[in-house]
Design a protein around this motif. Structure first.
Motif, PDB file in Angstrom:
ATOM      1  N   GLN A 155       0.832  -1.222   0.000  1.00 40.37           N
ATOM      2  CA  GLN A 155       0.000   0.000   0.000  1.00 40.37           C
ATOM      3  C   GLN A 155       0.860   1.263   0.000  1.00 40.37           C
ATOM      4  N   ASP A 156       2.074   1.178   0.600  1.00 41.62           N
ATOM      5  CA  ASP A 156       2.963   2.351   0.624  1.00 41.62           C
ATOM      6  C   ASP A 156       3.756   2.490  -0.686  1.00 41.62           C
ATOM      7  N   TYR A 157       4.157   1.341  -1.221  1.00 40.73           N
ATOM      8  CA  TYR A 157       5.057   1.386  -2.376  1.00 40.73           C
ATOM      9  C   TYR A 157       4.323   1.554  -3.712  1.00 40.73           C
ATOM     10  N   SER A 158       3.075   1.050  -3.794  1.00 44.21           N
ATOM     11  CA  SER A 158       2.410   1.045  -5.112  1.00 44.21           C
ATOM     12  C   SER A 158       2.175   2.439  -5.682  1.00 44.21           C
ATOM     13  N   PRO A 159       1.695   3.425  -4.875  1.00 46.22           N
ATOM     14  CA  PRO A 159       1.459   4.746  -5.494  1.00 46.22           C
ATOM     15  C   PRO A 159       2.725   5.365  -6.109  1.00 46.22           C
ATOM     16  N   PRO A 160       3.879   5.435  -5.377  1.00 46.76           N
ATOM     17  CA  PRO A 160       5.056   6.002  -6.047  1.00 46.76           C
ATOM     18  C   PRO A 160       5.561   5.153  -7.213  1.00 46.76           C
ATOM     19  N   ILE A 161       5.323   3.843  -7.166  1.00 51.50           N
ATOM     20  CA  ILE A 161       5.737   3.020  -8.318  1.00 51.50           C
ATOM     21  C   ILE A 161       4.908   3.437  -9.536  1.00 51.50           C
ATOM     22  N   ARG A 162       3.584   3.553  -9.335  1.00 55.02           N
ATOM     23  CA  ARG A 162       2.717   3.932 -10.478  1.00 55.02           C
ATOM     24  C   ARG A 162       3.062   5.326 -10.978  1.00 55.02           C
ATOM     25  N   ALA A 163       3.420   6.211 -10.050  1.00 55.86           N
ATOM     26  CA  ALA A 163       3.751   7.592 -10.440  1.00 55.86           C
ATOM     27  C   ALA A 163       5.193   7.712 -10.937  1.00 55.86           C
ATOM     28  N   LYS A 164       5.918   6.594 -10.904  1.00 54.08           N
ATOM     29  CA  LYS A 164       7.354   6.584 -11.257  1.00 54.08           C
ATOM     30  C   LYS A 164       8.116   7.664 -10.483  1.00 54.08           C
ATOM     31  N   ASP A 165       7.760   7.782  -9.199  1.00 52.37           N
ATOM     32  CA  ASP A 165       8.351   8.812  -8.347  1.00 52.37           C
ATOM     33  C   ASP A 165       9.596   8.234  -7.644  1.00 52.37           C
ATOM     34  N   THR A 166      10.712   8.396  -8.302  1.00 51.25           N
ATOM     35  CA  THR A 166      11.970   7.822  -7.809  1.00 51.25           C
ATOM     36  C   THR A 166      12.355   8.369  -6.436  1.00 51.25           C
ATOM     37  N   ASN A 167      12.153   9.687  -6.259  1.00 53.99           N
ATOM     38  CA  ASN A 167      12.543  10.289  -4.970  1.00 53.99           C
ATOM     39  C   ASN A 167      11.715   9.732  -3.822  1.00 53.99           C
ATOM     40  N   ALA A 168      10.415   9.597  -4.062  1.00 51.66           N
ATOM     41  CA  ALA A 168       9.549   9.070  -2.998  1.00 51.66           C
ATOM     42  C   ALA A 168       9.947   7.634  -2.661  1.00 51.66           C
ATOM     43  N   LEU A 169      10.277   6.846  -3.684  1.00 48.54           N
ATOM     44  CA  LEU A 169      10.701   5.458  -3.426  1.00 48.54           C
ATOM     45  C   LEU A 169      12.000   5.443  -2.628  1.00 48.54           C
ATOM     46  N   LYS A 228      20.728   0.976  -3.163  1.00 47.79           N
ATOM     47  CA  LYS A 228      19.430   1.668  -3.213  1.00 47.79           C
ATOM     48  C   LYS A 228      19.003   1.936  -4.662  1.00 47.79           C
ATOM     49  N   ASP A 229      19.966   2.215  -5.526  1.00 49.54           N
ATOM     50  CA  ASP A 229      19.627   2.360  -6.952  1.00 49.54           C
ATOM     51  C   ASP A 229      19.025   1.055  -7.481  1.00 49.54           C
ATOM     52  N   VAL A 230      19.630  -0.069  -7.086  1.00 45.71           N
ATOM     53  CA  VAL A 230      19.093  -1.373  -7.503  1.00 45.71           C
ATOM     54  C   VAL A 230      17.671  -1.535  -6.973  1.00 45.71           C
ATOM     55  N   GLU A 231      17.472  -1.182  -5.709  1.00 35.90           N
ATOM     56  CA  GLU A 231      16.132  -1.309  -5.118  1.00 35.90           C
ATOM     57  C   GLU A 231      15.118  -0.472  -5.895  1.00 35.90           C
ATOM     58  N   VAL A 232      15.491   0.769  -6.206  1.00 35.98           N
ATOM     59  CA  VAL A 232      14.550   1.651  -6.917  1.00 35.98           C
ATOM     60  C   VAL A 232      14.264   1.105  -8.315  1.00 35.98           C
ATOM     61  N   GLU A 233      15.326   0.700  -9.013  1.00 37.48           N
ATOM     62  CA  GLU A 233      15.128   0.175 -10.387  1.00 37.48           C
ATOM     63  C   GLU A 233      14.203  -1.038 -10.362  1.00 37.48           C
ATOM     64  N   TYR A 234      14.413  -1.907  -9.378  1.00 43.42           N
ATOM     65  CA  TYR A 234      13.582  -3.106  -9.266  1.00 43.42           C
ATOM     66  C   TYR A 234      12.134  -2.714  -8.981  1.00 43.42           C
ATOM     67  N   LEU A 235      11.964  -1.795  -8.038  1.00 45.73           N
ATOM     68  CA  LEU A 235      10.598  -1.415  -7.643  1.00 45.73           C
ATOM     69  C   LEU A 235       9.849  -0.744  -8.796  1.00 45.73           C
ATOM     70  N   LEU A 236      10.568   0.049  -9.585  1.00 40.72           N
ATOM     71  CA  LEU A 236       9.897   0.758 -10.687  1.00 40.72           C
ATOM     72  C   LEU A 236       9.224  -0.223 -11.647  1.00 40.72           C
ATOM     73  N   ARG A 237       9.745  -1.463 -11.685  1.00 40.75           N
ATOM     74  CA  ARG A 237       9.172  -2.458 -12.607  1.00 40.75           C
ATOM     75  C   ARG A 237       8.290  -3.468 -11.884  1.00 40.75           C
ATOM     76  N   ARG A 238       8.157  -3.294 -10.575  1.00 44.32           N
ATOM     77  CA  ARG A 238       7.530  -4.350  -9.758  1.00 44.32           C
ATOM     78  C   ARG A 238       6.058  -4.599 -10.119  1.00 44.32           C
ATOM     79  N   LEU A 239       5.383  -3.578 -10.650  1.00 41.37           N
ATOM     80  CA  LEU A 239       3.954  -3.760 -10.958  1.00 41.37           C
ATOM     81  C   LEU A 239       3.707  -4.039 -12.441  1.00 41.37           C
ATOM     82  N   ASP A 240       4.778  -4.192 -13.219  1.00 35.23           N
ATOM     83  CA  ASP A 240       4.599  -4.439 -14.664  1.00 35.23           C
ATOM     84  C   ASP A 240       4.017  -5.825 -14.917  1.00 35.23           C
TER      85      ASP A 240
END
Ligand SMILES: O=C(O)C(=O)C[C@]1(C(=O)O)C=C[C@@H](O)C=C1
Length: 257
Positions: free
Chosen positions: A165-179, A245-257
């Protein structure tokens, strides 16, 4: 990283794995520090194949791939093009990550950081001619750093599963800073830096029969350590944790694909 029986991973288990990887990194640096800088090993002028270091890593990765390495998401080759398949059967493993995990790779940044920034910090100036040994030691350092940093894929997966619930909105918004803000734990980072510094101080002592190990465990002996303990905390502060952390963000950005 193994998820026992394919069950869901827990953050504490993934962090334990990161702690274990610290040992490999500290020991690999201590080993490399046995040799001076040996800059001719990094000069591309000598051969058409590029530098000896690049040649060694490329060829070593071919052998490793044939032996079945690079099947796990955290084991990422530096030169992935045209790597051969394993010659021997490999054991299937439970898939705990999103299939896109295999595309997340920060090895180019690790390569540049290692040769341009880190090596001069922990190797002595000089040239003893032991170039083949030197690049083999570099390969061990690069592999250990890369594995630790790409374990960030598991950290990201666990954090996502714990709080979708916390991670999905910034992932959908591709908000790297928030992630980045969500996945950063400053207190944990401070502990990591202190621990790797302490490991370098303990693992890098000269052990003799007269020594009392406890007595050497302090700043006073840092000049005798095989690698300056402060280099380890700097390595983690400036590069290992930011790249994880870059790896974490890159992974999360694709997590809902
Ligand atoms: O332990 C975590 O939560 C991680 O994400 C790993 C890690 C690290 O690289 O050590 C990275 C980011 C956090 O701020 C703390 C530590």
């Amino acid at each position: 990283m193994d998820a026992g029986g394919g069950e869901q991973l827990r953050l504490a288990e993934v962090r334990d794995q990161l702690i274990r990887e610290e040992d490999s990194i500290v020991f690999a640096l201590i080993e490399r520090a046995k040799r001076p800088r040996n800059t001719p090993a990094y000069s591309a002028a000598a051969a058409a194949a590029g530098s000896l270091a690049e040649f060694f890593v490329r060829e070593a990765e071919v052998l490793h791939a044939k032996a079945g390495h690079y099947q796990k998401p955290e084991d990422v080759p530096f030169f992935s093009q045209d790597l051969p398949p394993p010659v021997f059967p490999t054991k299937g493993r439970p898939k705990v990550l999103h299939p896109f995990a295999s595309l997340v790779c920060v090895n180019d940044a690790i390569w540049k950081m290692y040769f341009n920034e880190l090596l001069p910090l922990f190797t002595a100036d000089g040239d003893d001619g032991n170039y083949a040994e030197t690049v083999a030691l570099d390969f061990a350092c690069l592999q250990a750093l890369s594995r630790r940093i790409h374990c960030g894929k598991y950290v990201a997966e666990v954090k996502f599963k714990d709080a979708p619930q916390d991670y999905s909105p910034p992932i959908r918004a591709k908000d790297t800073n928030a992630l980045m803000n969500l996945l950063t734990f400053t207190a944990v980072e401070e502990k990591v830096k202190k621990r790797v510094e302490k490991k370098a101080r303990i693992f890098g002592q000269n052990v003799t029969l007269e020594d009392s190990v406890g007595k050497q465990d302090g700043d006073a002996c840092d000049s005798h350590c095989k690698v300056d303990p402060k280099v380890l905390s700097k390595l983690y502060d400036m590069w290992v944790m930011p790249l994880t952390k870059d790896v974490e963000v890159e992974y999360l950005l694709r997590r809902l694909d």
